[in-house]
Design a protein around this motif. Structure first.
Motif, PDB file in Angstrom:
ATOM      1  N   ASN A  36       0.872  -1.201  -0.027  1.00  0.00           N
ATOM      2  CA  ASN A  36      -0.139   0.088   0.075  1.00  0.00           C
ATOM      3  C   ASN A  36       0.905   1.379  -0.042  1.00  0.00           C
ATOM      4  O   ASN A  36       0.426   2.164  -0.529  1.00  0.00           O
ATOM      5  N   ALA A  37       2.063   1.258   0.863  1.00  0.00           N
ATOM      6  CA  ALA A  37       2.831   2.345   0.735  1.00  0.00           C
ATOM      7  C   ALA A  37       3.363   2.939  -0.559  1.00  0.00           C
ATOM      8  O   ALA A  37       3.256   4.006  -1.046  1.00  0.00           O
ATOM      9  N   TYR A  38       3.652   1.880  -1.538  1.00  0.00           N
ATOM     10  CA  TYR A  38       3.954   2.146  -2.988  1.00  0.00           C
ATOM     11  C   TYR A  38       2.727   2.299  -3.661  1.00  0.00           C
ATOM     12  O   TYR A  38       2.915   3.143  -4.411  1.00  0.00           O
ATOM     13  N   ILE A  39       1.867   1.617  -3.542  1.00  0.00           N
ATOM     14  CA  ILE A  39       0.602   1.747  -4.431  1.00  0.00           C
ATOM     15  C   ILE A  39      -0.161   3.165  -4.330  1.00  0.00           C
ATOM     16  O   ILE A  39      -0.557   3.937  -5.200  1.00  0.00           O
ATOM     17  N   TYR A  40       0.027   3.668  -2.972  1.00  0.00           N
ATOM     18  CA  TYR A  40      -0.734   4.874  -2.838  1.00  0.00           C
ATOM     19  C   TYR A  40       0.302   6.205  -2.789  1.00  0.00           C
ATOM     20  O   TYR A  40      -0.205   7.293  -2.773  1.00  0.00           O
ATOM     21  N   ALA A  41       1.499   5.822  -3.134  1.00  0.00           N
ATOM     22  CA  ALA A  41       2.464   6.785  -3.316  1.00  0.00           C
ATOM     23  C   ALA A  41       2.214   7.685  -4.735  1.00  0.00           C
ATOM     24  O   ALA A  41       1.995   7.006  -5.868  1.00  0.00           O
ATOM     25  N   THR A  42       2.653   8.894  -4.706  1.00  0.00           N
ATOM     26  CA  THR A  42       2.593   9.537  -6.013  1.00  0.00           C
ATOM     27  C   THR A  42       3.509   9.125  -6.717  1.00  0.00           C
ATOM     28  O   THR A  42       4.773   8.518  -6.393  1.00  0.00           O
ATOM     29  N   GLU A  45       7.204  10.387  -5.546  1.00  0.00           N
ATOM     30  CA  GLU A  45       7.505   9.538  -4.106  1.00  0.00           C
ATOM     31  C   GLU A  45       8.000   8.271  -4.488  1.00  0.00           C
ATOM     32  O   GLU A  45       8.903   7.699  -3.917  1.00  0.00           O
ATOM     33  N   ARG A  46       7.346   7.488  -5.638  1.00  0.00           N
ATOM     34  CA  ARG A  46       7.885   6.202  -6.081  1.00  0.00           C
ATOM     35  C   ARG A  46       9.206   6.235  -6.467  1.00  0.00           C
ATOM     36  O   ARG A  46       9.938   5.224  -6.357  1.00  0.00           O
ATOM     37  N   SER A 102       5.440  -1.556   9.477  1.00  0.00           N
ATOM     38  CA  SER A 102       5.145  -0.089   8.735  1.00  0.00           C
ATOM     39  C   SER A 102       5.529   1.122   9.629  1.00  0.00           C
ATOM     40  O   SER A 102       6.059   1.935   9.122  1.00  0.00           O
TER      41      SER A 102
END
Length: 110
Positions: A36-42, A45-46, A102
């Protein structure tokens, strides 16, 4: 075993195999990062984030889930629902690990 039980066991073991595949891919840091941290990052940010801890977190959780599905499959094969109770500590361990890692990952980034 009835035909229905055999089909259910095959499906459950197939899911366990798929989860193991995702765990191995995540441990080797290949493929899409299912976190989720990667999927929801802009997009920005990625590009700047360190993906290694997120791959590890995903790999461990997928590995635990794979083991849980193997246990469920064994409970279907042996027709013993008590075996499925072993999934409860695994689910708790996966949740605790996901939350703890997390928090640890968020502390590193700040």
């Amino acid at each position: 075993m009835t035909t229905v039980e055999i089909v259910i066991a095959i499906v459950i073991f197939a899911i366990a195999g798929l989860l193991l595949f995702f765990a191995i891919r995540s441990f080797t840091e290949r493929g899409f990062l299912l976190n989720n941290a990667y999927i929801y990052a802009t997009k920005e940010e990625r590009e700047t984030m360190d993906k290694k801890p997120y791959y590890r977190q995903s790999a461990v959780v997928f590995g635990i889930m794979s083991i849980a599905f193997v246990i469920i499959g064994l409970s279907v094969i042996f027709r013993n629902s008590n075996i499925a109770l072993l999934v409860i500590p695994l689910a708790v361990a996966a949740i605790v690990y996901a939350v703890a890692s997390s928090v640890r990952n968020n502390r590193r980034t700040k």
